[in-house]
Design a protein around this motif. Structure first.
Motif, PDB file in Angstrom:
ATOM      1  N   SER A 191       6.901  -3.623  15.614  1.00 51.28           N
ATOM      2  CA  SER A 191       7.075  -3.979  14.207  1.00 51.28           C
ATOM      3  C   SER A 191       6.874  -2.762  13.323  1.00 51.28           C
ATOM      4  CB  SER A 191       6.030  -5.022  13.831  1.00 51.28           C
ATOM      5  OG  SER A 191       4.737  -4.434  13.967  1.00 51.28           O
ATOM      6  N   GLY A 192       7.333  -2.877  12.079  1.00 47.42           N
ATOM      7  CA  GLY A 192       7.065  -1.854  11.070  1.00 47.42           C
ATOM      8  C   GLY A 192       6.797  -2.522   9.740  1.00 47.42           C
ATOM      9  N   VAL A 193       5.975  -1.878   8.885  1.00 46.85           N
ATOM     10  CA  VAL A 193       5.654  -2.503   7.596  1.00 46.85           C
ATOM     11  C   VAL A 193       6.843  -2.516   6.631  1.00 46.85           C
ATOM     12  CG1 VAL A 193       3.139  -2.241   7.625  1.00 46.85           C
ATOM     13  CG2 VAL A 193       4.560  -0.369   6.747  1.00 46.85           C
TER      14      VAL A 193
ATOM     15  N   CYS B 153       8.407   7.860   9.655  1.00 45.44           N
ATOM     16  CA  CYS B 153       8.263   6.465   9.220  1.00 45.44           C
ATOM     17  C   CYS B 153       9.250   6.128   8.107  1.00 45.44           C
ATOM     18  CB  CYS B 153       6.844   6.201   8.710  1.00 45.44           C
ATOM     19  SG  CYS B 153       5.602   6.184  10.014  1.00 45.44           S
TER      20      CYS B 153
ATOM     21  N   TYR C 260       4.887  12.813  10.653  1.00 40.45           N
ATOM     22  CA  TYR C 260       4.761  11.369  10.923  1.00 40.45           C
ATOM     23  C   TYR C 260       5.249  10.548   9.722  1.00 40.45           C
ATOM     24  CZ  TYR C 260       2.251   6.911  10.913  1.00 40.45           C
ATOM     25  OH  TYR C 260       1.933   5.584  10.792  1.00 40.45           O
TER      26      TYR C 260
ATOM     27  N   GLU D  48       5.108   7.326   0.168  1.00 38.88           N
ATOM     28  CA  GLU D  48       4.039   7.318   1.180  1.00 38.88           C
ATOM     29  C   GLU D  48       3.269   8.647   1.168  1.00 38.88           C
ATOM     30  OE1 GLU D  48       4.947   5.737   5.036  1.00 38.88           O
ATOM     31  OE2 GLU D  48       3.074   6.468   5.888  1.00 38.88           O
TER      32      GLU D  48
ATOM     33  N   ASN E  96      -1.698   4.098  14.069  1.00 37.75           N
ATOM     34  CA  ASN E  96      -1.459   5.296  13.256  1.00 37.75           C
ATOM     35  C   ASN E  96      -2.090   6.548  13.852  1.00 37.75           C
ATOM     36  OD1 ASN E  96      -0.203   3.472  11.643  1.00 37.75           O
ATOM     37  ND2 ASN E  96      -1.245   4.060   9.751  1.00 37.75           N
TER      38      ASN E  96
ATOM     39  N   PHE F 250      -3.845  -1.516  12.397  1.00 35.52           N
ATOM     40  CA  PHE F 250      -3.081  -0.343  12.856  1.00 35.52           C
ATOM     41  C   PHE F 250      -3.593   0.977  12.284  1.00 35.52           C
ATOM     42  CE2 PHE F 250      -0.701  -2.127   9.211  1.00 35.52           C
ATOM     43  CZ  PHE F 250      -0.614  -1.018   8.393  1.00 35.52           C
TER      44      PHE F 250
ATOM     45  N   ASN G  58      -4.206   8.128   6.252  1.00 37.34           N
ATOM     46  CA  ASN G  58      -3.677   8.800   7.447  1.00 37.34           C
ATOM     47  C   ASN G  58      -4.170  10.238   7.534  1.00 37.34           C
ATOM     48  OD1 ASN G  58      -2.321   6.611   8.470  1.00 37.34           O
ATOM     49  ND2 ASN G  58      -0.388   7.094   7.453  1.00 37.34           N
TER      50      ASN G  58
ATOM     51  N   GLY H 228       0.428  -7.072   9.406  1.00 39.74           N
ATOM     52  CA  GLY H 228       1.458  -6.098   9.038  1.00 39.74           C
ATOM     53  C   GLY H 228       2.778  -6.317   9.762  1.00 39.74           C
ATOM     54  N   ASN H 229       2.981  -7.537  10.275  1.00 39.72           N
ATOM     55  CA  ASN H 229       4.209  -7.844  11.020  1.00 39.72           C
ATOM     56  C   ASN H 229       5.074  -8.829  10.222  1.00 39.72           C
ATOM     57  OD1 ASN H 229       3.182  -6.390  13.311  1.00 39.72           O
ATOM     58  ND2 ASN H 229       1.915  -8.187  13.799  1.00 39.72           N
TER      59      ASN H 229
ATOM     60  N   GLN I  18       9.501   2.689   9.576  1.00 40.76           N
ATOM     61  CA  GLN I  18       8.036   2.677   9.638  1.00 40.76           C
ATOM     62  C   GLN I  18       7.521   2.784  11.071  1.00 40.76           C
ATOM     63  OE1 GLN I  18       6.167   3.217   7.160  1.00 40.76           O
ATOM     64  NE2 GLN I  18       7.672   3.040   5.530  1.00 40.76           N
ATOM     65  N   SER I  19       6.617   1.883  11.460  1.00 39.20           N
ATOM     66  CA  SER I  19       5.932   2.072  12.753  1.00 39.20           C
ATOM     67  C   SER I  19       6.839   1.940  13.973  1.00 39.20           C
ATOM     68  CB  SER I  19       4.792   1.062  12.889  1.00 39.20           C
ATOM     69  OG  SER I  19       3.688   1.508  12.162  1.00 39.20           O
TER      70      SER I  19
ATOM     71  N   TYR J 204       0.836  -1.207   0.000  1.00 35.33           N
ATOM     72  CA  TYR J 204       0.000   0.000   0.000  1.00 35.33           C
ATOM     73  C   TYR J 204       0.873   1.260   0.000  1.00 35.33           C
ATOM     74  CZ  TYR J 204       0.739   0.739   5.016  1.00 35.33           C
ATOM     75  OH  TYR J 204       1.316   0.993   6.243  1.00 35.33           O
ATOM     76  N   ILE J 205       2.166   1.084   0.338  1.00 37.26           N
ATOM     77  CA  ILE J 205       3.167   2.131   0.107  1.00 37.26           C
ATOM     78  C   ILE J 205       4.009   1.580  -1.052  1.00 37.26           C
ATOM     79  CG2 ILE J 205       5.146   3.386   1.070  1.00 37.26           C
ATOM     80  CD1 ILE J 205       3.852   2.888   3.873  1.00 37.26           C
TER      81      ILE J 205
ATOM     82  N   TYR K  99       0.313  -4.721  17.145  1.00 40.47           N
ATOM     83  CA  TYR K  99      -1.079  -4.405  16.801  1.00 40.47           C
ATOM     84  C   TYR K  99      -2.040  -5.474  17.271  1.00 40.47           C
ATOM     85  CZ  TYR K  99       1.537  -1.108  14.183  1.00 40.47           C
ATOM     86  OH  TYR K  99       2.422  -0.147  13.863  1.00 40.47           O
TER      87      TYR K  99
HETATM   88  O1  DON Z   1       1.355   4.975   8.372  1.00 42.02           O
HETATM   89  C1  DON Z   1       1.607   3.882   7.870  1.00 42.02           C
HETATM   90  O2  DON Z   1       0.736   3.151   7.444  1.00 42.02           O
HETATM   91  C2  DON Z   1       3.048   3.451   7.799  1.00 42.02           C
HETATM   92  N1  DON Z   1       3.904   4.574   7.626  1.00 42.02           N
HETATM   93  C3  DON Z   1       3.453   2.736   9.060  1.00 42.02           C
HETATM   94  C4  DON Z   1       2.575   1.564   9.396  1.00 42.02           C
HETATM   95  C5  DON Z   1       3.296   0.447  10.039  1.00 42.02           C
HETATM   96  O3  DON Z   1       4.497   0.324   9.994  1.00 42.02           O
HETATM   97  C6  DON Z   1       2.475  -0.599  10.658  1.00 42.02           C
HETATM   98  N2  DON Z   1       3.347  -1.674  11.099  1.00 42.02           N
HETATM   99  N3  DON Z   1       3.406  -2.776  11.215  1.00 42.02           N
END
Ligand code: DON
Length: 350
Positions: free
Chosen positions: A294-296, A230, A226, A195, A151, A132, A202, A321-322, A99-100, A63-64, A278
């Motif tokens: 975690s981060g995406v 990320c 934000y 993004e 988020n 998230f 967002n 998203g993990n 990311q997150s 999605y990014i 999450y």
């Molecule tokens: O805002 C977002 O959707 C992304 N920049 C960060 C989301 C994210 O990393 C969720 N993680 N697992």
């Protein structure tokens, strides 16, 4: 007589060779995860790497758009102890977007400026049980913001950071992350642009927060800050060091700088335990028992308080998203080294 003496000798050898030192994980145990046991940690990390290397489940975030382009096969593991011993394997020099995971450090910065009570009042810390980026959670939850790691709550947390304009806030955030990593970090411009061009969800969350008066600066400016946070690039070693800073009472183990206030650490770790993965945080707590985030972008960092941190980077994600491989590696290493904070030995039951 000779036979008796030989039997005693054989028995002594058997006893001596069977008393292999067992890794101790008692609270207050003075051992770091790698210092006296570095060889053990190395071999467990190597085992985990070999075991999960071929796992192709999950898929890159798309999605990014820039994240879909990242090589799904990249895989790196880093462990940094509170005494700055480093164990690595795989693609640990590749810089991926935080990311997150950034949300943890913006939370720390907001607490630095406002104190934990004010942050708790303005953001809260309740699990949403939703994705998230859930809009429903903002509508349904009494606090609307939920917690600083989803988020909506993270955009509101970024809006708390002081500065006379957006640039000043962003530079302050980047400098703070860099201190936690012990190295100067940079924006990955391609990820930021990708993004920023697609983050309508967002922006919608920020406007919804404005409706409930739960965002504390201009909504779209806050989303932009934000989005930049990320898009900060980290490699697995830098991420593990950021985690080890949390494990080490807020002191970066490499630079010895007090980056995060010691008194804020329990709030940060409890929030990570409750919501770091999450809507799968409950399962994580059950199976792994470590505060993590975690981060995406494919990173996960897990903190072993007083001992160190494990960071894993592998881009393929599960439905929540993990990173799939990162979860498996951390669970494996945690079980082998008895890092789970709720394990019988951790809570003094054996
Ligand atoms: O805002 C977002 O959707 C992304 N920049 C960060 C989301 C994210 O990393 C969720 N993680 N697992």
């Amino acid at each position: 007589m000779l036979l008796k003496r030989m039997a005693v000798w054989v028995l002594a050898v058997v006893i001596a060779t069977s008393v292999v030192p067992v890794p101790v994980n008692g609270q207050g145990g003075a051992i770091s995860p790698v210092a006296p046991r570095q060889e053990l940690v190395k071999s467990v990390v190597q085992d985990a790497y070999d075991r999960f290397r071929g796992d192709t489940s999950g898929k890159n975030a798309d999605y990014i758009p820039a994240l879909a382009e990242v090589d799904s096969k990249l895989f790196g593991v880093a462990v940094v102890s509170t005494d700055n011993k480093v164990v690595t394997i795989g693609d640990v020099n590749y810089s991926f977007s935080i990311q997150s995971i950034s949300k943890v450090y913006t939370l720390a910065l907001a607490m630095e400026e406002l104190g934990p009570d004010e942050v708790f009042k303005r953001i809260g810390s309740e699990p949403t049980g939703r994705a998230f980026n859930s809009v429903e959670a903002v509508v349904d939850m009494p606090t609307h913001t939920g917690n600083p790691l989803v988020n909506a709550g993270a955009i509101a947390t970024a809006s708390l950071v002081s500065g006379k304009n957006e640039d000043e806030k962003w530079n302050k955030i980047l400098a703070f992350y860099s201190k936690a990593a012990g190295e100067k970090l940079k924006l990955i411009d391609e990820v930021y642009k990708s993004e920023a061009a697609t983050n309508t969800g967002n922006k919608a969350l920020s406007m919804l927060l404005a409706k409930y008066e739960r965002i504390y600066a201009d909504p779209f400016e806050s989303v932009d800050v934000y989005t930049k946070q990320c898009s900060v690039g980290v490699n697995a070693i830098q991420l593990a060091r950021m985690g080890a800073t949390l494990a080490n009472n807020g002191i970066n183990p490499a630079t010895h700088e007090q980056v995060i206030k010691r008194d804020d650490i329990p709030y940060i770790l409890s929030t990570m335990m409750m919501a770091g993965l999450y809507d799968s945080s409950g399962g994580w707590s059950w199976h792994v028992g470590l505060p993590a985030k975690s981060g995406v972008g494919g990173g996960i960092v897990a903190v072993v308080p007083g001992k160190g941190a494990i960071a894993v980077f592998a881009p393929r994600l599960d439905d929540a998203g993990n990173s799939v491989k990162a979860q498996r590696v951390i669970e494996y290493v945690t079980n082998k080294l008895d890092y789970n904070l709720y394990s019988p030995s951790s809570v003094g039951l054996k």
